[in-house]
Scaffold this motif. Sequence first.
Motif, PDB file in Angstrom:
ATOM      1  N   VAL A 266      36.350  34.503  31.185  1.00  0.00           N
ATOM      2  CA  VAL A 266      35.395  33.541  31.736  1.00  0.00           C
ATOM      3  C   VAL A 266      33.977  33.860  31.276  1.00  0.00           C
ATOM      4  O   VAL A 266      33.178  32.966  31.039  1.00  0.00           O
ATOM      5  N   TYR A 267      33.637  35.155  31.162  1.00  0.00           N
ATOM      6  CA  TYR A 267      32.306  35.583  30.768  1.00  0.00           C
ATOM      7  C   TYR A 267      32.359  36.407  29.483  1.00  0.00           C
ATOM      8  O   TYR A 267      31.972  37.575  29.466  1.00  0.00           O
ATOM      9  N   PRO A 268      32.798  35.834  28.374  1.00  0.00           N
ATOM     10  CA  PRO A 268      32.949  36.628  27.150  1.00  0.00           C
ATOM     11  C   PRO A 268      31.624  37.103  26.555  1.00  0.00           C
ATOM     12  O   PRO A 268      31.587  38.119  25.874  1.00  0.00           O
TER      13      PRO A 268
ATOM     14  N   LEU B 251      44.704  42.688  35.071  1.00  0.00           N
ATOM     15  CA  LEU B 251      44.780  41.251  34.838  1.00  0.00           C
ATOM     16  C   LEU B 251      43.517  40.556  35.332  1.00  0.00           C
ATOM     17  O   LEU B 251      42.978  39.679  34.653  1.00  0.00           O
ATOM     18  N   ALA B 252      43.016  40.944  36.498  1.00  0.00           N
ATOM     19  CA  ALA B 252      41.805  40.330  37.040  1.00  0.00           C
ATOM     20  C   ALA B 252      40.622  40.565  36.103  1.00  0.00           C
ATOM     21  O   ALA B 252      39.813  39.662  35.863  1.00  0.00           O
ATOM     22  N   ARG B 253      40.533  41.764  35.561  1.00  0.00           N
ATOM     23  CA  ARG B 253      39.440  42.054  34.621  1.00  0.00           C
ATOM     24  C   ARG B 253      39.567  41.223  33.351  1.00  0.00           C
ATOM     25  O   ARG B 253      38.582  40.741  32.822  1.00  0.00           O
ATOM     26  N   LYS B 254      40.784  41.054  32.860  1.00  0.00           N
ATOM     27  CA  LYS B 254      40.985  40.248  31.647  1.00  0.00           C
ATOM     28  C   LYS B 254      40.588  38.795  31.901  1.00  0.00           C
ATOM     29  O   LYS B 254      39.978  38.153  31.044  1.00  0.00           O
ATOM     30  N   VAL B 255      40.920  38.266  33.069  1.00  0.00           N
ATOM     31  CA  VAL B 255      40.531  36.894  33.406  1.00  0.00           C
ATOM     32  C   VAL B 255      39.012  36.804  33.479  1.00  0.00           C
ATOM     33  O   VAL B 255      38.398  35.882  32.945  1.00  0.00           O
TER      34      VAL B 255
END
Length: 189
Positions: free
Chosen positions: A136-138, A128-132
């Motif tokens: 934020v930085y796509p 989940l942290a990685r997905k967030v």
Amino acid sequence: MSCVNCGSDYEIKSKNNAEKINLGFKRNSFRGGSYPYYYRNRRERVKGGFSSSKHFLVAVSRTALQTRQSRSYPVYIAEIHNVLPRLKESNFCVPLDEVRPASEIRLKLRTKELWFRIPEMKQNFTFLARKVFESVYPDYFPEDVACPKDTNTTDYSKMVGTRYDNSCINKMKARFEKLAVKDDELENL
């Protein structure tokens, strides 16, 4: 945290384990936050009509304990007797008007009790942290290292062709070098 009904204040402190909490109760001493902030809050509570409100310390263990049925985090509560100023190392060698003392919490020990237990839940929030982070930085995650949407694994090194295998991590690191992000900062993401 404050109760909107009675005006009681709750100072929440987490400790590494239940032994540290018990040691704090044995010594009748817990480190608090800012001393001026504590008294400013108390003055505001009195002005707001909560002059007789109580103040409690809530101590939560960050380590789960085994009970008869399951593992859980104990939460203790005790009424605060008073709060004293405590000088920190950072209070020395600074101008007197910049001294910001911390606080030392003293309790009414007879009020200490195990309030409740928080059940331990085995969860890994790394995915989940990685997905967030990715949301934020796509711009720093190209499509050729896209992560499968239905993946629930927690072993990211075995996800070949995803953002988490070694070749993809190296591509991400190369992109972060452009931002001057250090490797040790990447490990904390």
